[in-house]
Design a protein around this motif. Structure first.
Motif, short mmCIF file in Angstrom:
data_model
loop_
_atom_site.label_atom_id
_atom_site.label_comp_id
_atom_site.label_asym_id
_atom_site.label_seq_id
_atom_site.Cartn_x
_atom_site.Cartn_y
_atom_site.Cartn_z
N UNK A 23 1.22 -0.95 -0.08
CA UNK A 23 -0.15 0.73 0.16
C UNK A 23 1.09 1.84 0.15
N UNK A 24 1.82 1.01 0.93
CA UNK A 24 3.00 2.44 1.04
C UNK A 24 3.43 2.83 -0.49
N UNK A 25 3.60 1.58 -0.12
CA UNK A 25 4.58 1.84 -1.85
C UNK A 25 4.09 2.14 -3.40
N UNK A 26 2.16 1.59 -3.26
CA UNK A 26 1.77 2.87 -4.23
C UNK A 26 1.39 4.27 -4.05
N UNK A 27 1.21 4.68 -2.27
CA UNK A 27 1.61 5.85 -2.20
C UNK A 27 3.07 6.77 -2.68
N UNK A 28 3.74 6.11 -2.82
CA UNK A 28 4.60 6.45 -3.42
C UNK A 28 4.87 7.08 -4.78
N UNK A 29 4.57 5.73 -5.35
CA UNK A 29 4.03 5.51 -7.17
C UNK A 29 2.95 7.29 -7.06
N UNK A 30 2.18 7.31 -6.30
CA UNK A 30 1.22 7.97 -6.89
C UNK A 30 2.37 9.43 -6.38
#
Length: 141
Positions: A23-30
């Motif tokens: 989840x946090x990885x995808x927040x970073x991607x965003x």
């Protein structure tokens, strides 16, 4: 219903922790999407010192955090602000899509620019500029 699988080679960590990491990885991607392509164009920055890059990245990051706060707020006022920023951005949303973070970022930039202009010019100066623009446009602005 669909089944969602996350494959990993990490051992001795429970699945909920791995899902949280993802989840946090995808927040970073965003975040990188906003900084790289959807608003700040990070890859085209041409600062010559690490300090200049750090300062610009700090300002860009604060803009992203502001947009996320506006997007996450569930109040009526925040919904009105999102609609206003989308209109300022000039971007069209997909059917049944209220907003996107890149569009909010674009609208926020326009709004901040408008506020700066409103502080720099008097109402009379703005009215005069409006009248001049109307001469060129041939219609009401």
């Amino acid at each position: 219903m669909a089944e969602w699988l996350l494959l990993t080679n990490v051992k001795d960590v429970d699945a909920s922790t791995i899902a949280l990491w993802y989840y946090w990885r995808w927040q970073i991607e965003c975040f990188f999407k906003l900084v790289k392509s959807a608003g700040h164009h990070l890859e085209s920055w041409q600062q010559e010192s690490a300090m200049a890059i750090a300062k610009r990245l700090l300002v860009a990051s604060m803009a992203c955090v502001t947009v996320w706060a506006i997007a996450a707020d569930k109040s009526k006022e925040a919904a009105e602000l999102r609609l206003f920023l989308i209109k300022l951005s000039g971007r069209q949303m997909r059917h049944k899509k209220e907003f996107t973070n890149p569009a909010l970022l674009s609208g926020l930039w326009v709004f901040l620019s408008m506020l700066e202009i409103m502080e720099a010019y008097s109402q009379e100066e703005l009215d005069s500029l409006k009248a001049t623009a109307q001469q060129f446009l041939g219609k009401d602005v």
